[in-house]
Scaffold this motif. Structure first.
Motif, PDB file in Angstrom:
ATOM      1  N   GLY A 133      12.676  -7.868   4.186  1.00  8.88           N
ATOM      2  CA  GLY A 133      13.996  -7.431   4.700  1.00  8.88           C
ATOM      3  C   GLY A 133      15.240  -7.591   3.626  1.00  8.88           C
ATOM      4  O   GLY A 133      16.371  -8.099   4.053  1.00  8.88           O
ATOM      5  N   PRO A 156      12.476  -3.720  11.549  1.00 13.35           N
ATOM      6  CA  PRO A 156      12.298  -3.575  10.261  1.00 13.35           C
ATOM      7  C   PRO A 156      11.412  -2.293   9.752  1.00 13.35           C
ATOM      8  O   PRO A 156      11.794  -1.825   8.869  1.00 13.35           O
ATOM      9  CB  PRO A 156      11.525  -4.916   9.730  1.00 13.35           C
ATOM     10  N   ALA A 164      11.011  -3.792   3.143  1.00 19.16           N
ATOM     11  CA  ALA A 164      11.913  -3.772   4.206  1.00 19.16           C
ATOM     12  C   ALA A 164      11.275  -4.697   5.449  1.00 19.16           C
ATOM     13  O   ALA A 164      11.889  -5.294   6.251  1.00 19.16           O
ATOM     14  CB  ALA A 164      12.234  -2.374   4.569  1.00 19.16           C
ATOM     15  N   THR A 165      10.017  -4.504   5.559  1.00 19.60           N
ATOM     16  CA  THR A 165       9.238  -5.200   6.758  1.00 19.60           C
ATOM     17  C   THR A 165       8.920  -6.603   6.585  1.00 19.60           C
ATOM     18  O   THR A 165       8.925  -7.287   7.334  1.00 19.60           O
ATOM     19  CB  THR A 165       7.918  -4.236   6.964  1.00 19.60           C
ATOM     20  N   ALA A 187      17.945  -3.583  10.575  1.00 16.71           N
ATOM     21  CA  ALA A 187      17.067  -4.013   9.408  1.00 16.71           C
ATOM     22  C   ALA A 187      16.512  -5.339  10.198  1.00 16.71           C
ATOM     23  O   ALA A 187      15.192  -5.594   9.637  1.00 16.71           O
ATOM     24  CB  ALA A 187      17.817  -4.241   8.060  1.00 16.71           C
ATOM     25  N   GLN A 188      17.058  -5.903  10.821  1.00 18.19           N
ATOM     26  CA  GLN A 188      16.561  -7.341  11.231  1.00 18.19           C
ATOM     27  C   GLN A 188      15.565  -6.905  12.635  1.00 18.19           C
ATOM     28  O   GLN A 188      14.622  -7.438  12.561  1.00 18.19           O
ATOM     29  CB  GLN A 188      17.757  -8.202  11.822  1.00 18.19           C
TER      30      GLN A 188
END
Lengths: 303, 247
Positions: free
Chosen positions: A237, B222, A233-234, B218-219
């Protein structure tokens, strides 16, 4: 009912996703593994981009394994000390795996790498499982002799020994940490929890008793999958929360039905069936690599 | 809806046309296309009127819609080790329109001289697509084929309908995979193989509701998004085990 997945940026039938979740959950409950190794290829098959399939598959595996872990923990089937050693290796491995995945994505070989990893890892694990369980079934027929608790070989001469009470083992921490690292790395690349690799590794490599193997592997799978989800996710993404939740909706229901049915099957038969299933997935992915593609060209958003 | 829009236009026409003597008036059915969680595609309608009658020998209409651009990589699979198919050479296209649609009363190549058509990027083969990497023109052709197959690039798939010889309308489909962002619409009036008038319109494609919130978080955040994914998946698994526990 069509639903728009915000990260995958496409619209998919929600019922199809719930159904896939249910089927995979049912099988995973039956065999006591997370089912990620079935889920990720299925998602890619229905057109989800592989980076999203891998990341969301890991996230789904986390959810699916939590309920199993709680149940095993209550029955005292988790060797937390062994789990912690596996986990240290698992965290390092999944960190390295996500980096490798990012690199593969940049050079455009994610699809190949994911497929190859699946073919090699699933092919090996599946073949070993089938062979071992067939041997066990044959031996059972003959009523043969009982083996020692586990074999002793070079691995047991390594330093940094530690006592694992629940597993009734006194071994070096290096092999479990290495096993954890390897499985962690594979789970980052393949989007699986790694239960199907961890369970045989713990039985055959570490010599752990079967009673604590499933619980301890779930312990490791939950935390490694959480780590993979966070990293994907980090850094990339690519975790699609909506996709994960839809899969879990079917998955948790399926897992309970599967688990209920699993108690009625014998250990060797279960392992043989799981082995065959694993081999089938490996075979279909291998076919995908060997067959001439319909369209030689493909396009992807550039990074 | 079409009839209503045309009626509206007819009502406007006598006022606007004589005052400015505009040879072309055009408008769009909606200025915002919303991608909701249940989004399966949409369509926009562009409609308008001309001063002179539309038809062969008279005025002709061309409508082009261009979506936001993004960089794309096109890869070609090659055989490795004699048996495996792997991604081989690639070409990078830095500015590929995420949506492109053109429609006209007749195909653009019949209406305009080749130079003029190429300069204005009218038609898929006239799209300005520079690329780096592999040189072969087959990569460009493959990109055209892939985008057309996905429904994001359309050439003469929709047709400009004419009513009463001066009113026109055309409807463009937007597939479920349309990119979000600003879309530019160009309506061209062609008279004797020349662009006699043009009008620019625009609309936006935006995610709304849950889909939008998920993508935005999410963007932008994050880490928080990742933690939320972990917590939500774990909670869902835990809840499920309670709900479906047997006995």
């Amino acid at each position: 009912m069509q639903v728009y997945l915000p990260i995958a940026e496409m619209s998919v039938d929600a019922l199809l996703l719930v159904g896939i979740g249910f089927g995979v959950g049912w099988l995973s409950g039956l065999f006591g593994v997370g089912g990620g190794f079935l889920l990720t290829p299925l998602l890619i098959l229905i057109g989800i981009p592989s980076p999203v399939a891998v990341a969301s598959g890991a996230n789904q595996t986390l959810g699916a394994s939590v309920s199993g872990l709680i149940a095993q923990w209550r029955r005292g089937n988790v060797d937390a000390k062994m789990g912690a050693v596996l986990l240290v290796g698992g965290f390092l491995g999944s960190g390295a795996g996500v980096q490798l995945f990012g690199l593969l994505r940049r050079i455009g070989q994610v699809d190949l790498a994911v497929s190859l990893f699946y073919v090699v890892v699933l092919g090996t694990v599946g073949a070993l499982m089938v062979m071992e369980s067939v041997r066990a079934i044959l031996r059972r027929g003959k009523g043969g002799h009982r083996n020692r608790l586990h074999e002793h070989f070079w691995m047991h001469g390594l330093p940094l020994k530690m006592r694992f009470r629940k597993s009734r083992l006194y071994i070096s921490v290096i092999p479990p940490a290495l096993v954890g690292f390897g499985v962690g790395m594979l789970s980052a690349i393949m989007g699986v929890g790694g239960g199907f690799m961890l369970v045989p590794a713990m039985i055959y490599l570490l010599g752990m008793p079967t009673s604590v193997v499933i619980g301890t592997s779930l312990f490791q799978v939950v935390f490694v999958a959480a780590n993979v989800t966070l990293l994907q996710a980090t850094q990339l993404g690519t975790v699609d929360l909506l996709l994960t939740l839809l899969l879990l909706l079917g998955g948790v229901a399926g897992a309970q039905f599967g688990a209920a049915m699993g108690t009625r099957l014998r250990g060797e038969e279960t392992r043989a069936l799981l082995g065959l299933l694993v081999l089938a997935v490996a075979g279909s992915l291998l076919w995908g690599l060997l067959r001439t593609p319909e369209n030689l060209f493909s396009s992807r958003p550039a990074l | 809806m079409i009839a209503r829009l045309l009626l509206l236009l007819l009502a406007l026409l006598p006022v606007s046309a004589p005052a400015q003597e505009a040879p072309l008036v055009a408008s769009i059915s909606e200025s915002d296309v919303e991608i909701t969680t249940g989004f399966t595609g949409a369509s926009v309608m562009i409609f308008g009127a001309t001063e002179a009658p539309i038809g062969p020998g008279g005025d002709e209409i061309l409508v082009v819609v261009r979506g936001p651009t993004r960089p794309l990589v096109v890869r070609r699979k090659v055989r490795a080790l004699g048996i495996l198919w792997v991604n081989g050479p690639s070409a990078r296209f830095p500015r590929v329109p995420g949506y492109y649609a053109i429609a006209g009363t007749r195909p653009a190549w019949q209406l305009l001289p080749e130079e003029e058509r190429q300069r204005n990027g009218l038609g898929l083969d006239a799209l300005p697509l520079e690329s780096t990497g592999a040189r072969s023109p087959r990569f460009r052709a493959a990109l055209l084929e892939l985008e057309t197959a996905s429904g994001r690039w359309l050439e003469n798939a929709a047709s400009v309908e004419i009513e009463g010889s001066r009113l026109f309308h055309v409807e463009f489909p937007l597939p479920a995979t349309v990119p979000t962002g600003d879309y530019r619409v160009e309506v061209l009036l062609v008279r004797s193989r020349q662009i006699a008038a043009r009008q620019e319109l625009q609309f936006r494609v935006d995610r709304v509701g849950i889909a939008d919130r998920i993508a935005t978080v999410a963007q932008a955040e994050p880490l928080i998004y990742g933690i939320a994914c972990v917590v939500l998946a774990a909670t869902a698994g835990w809840l499920g085990s309670i709900v479906f526990r047997r006995g």
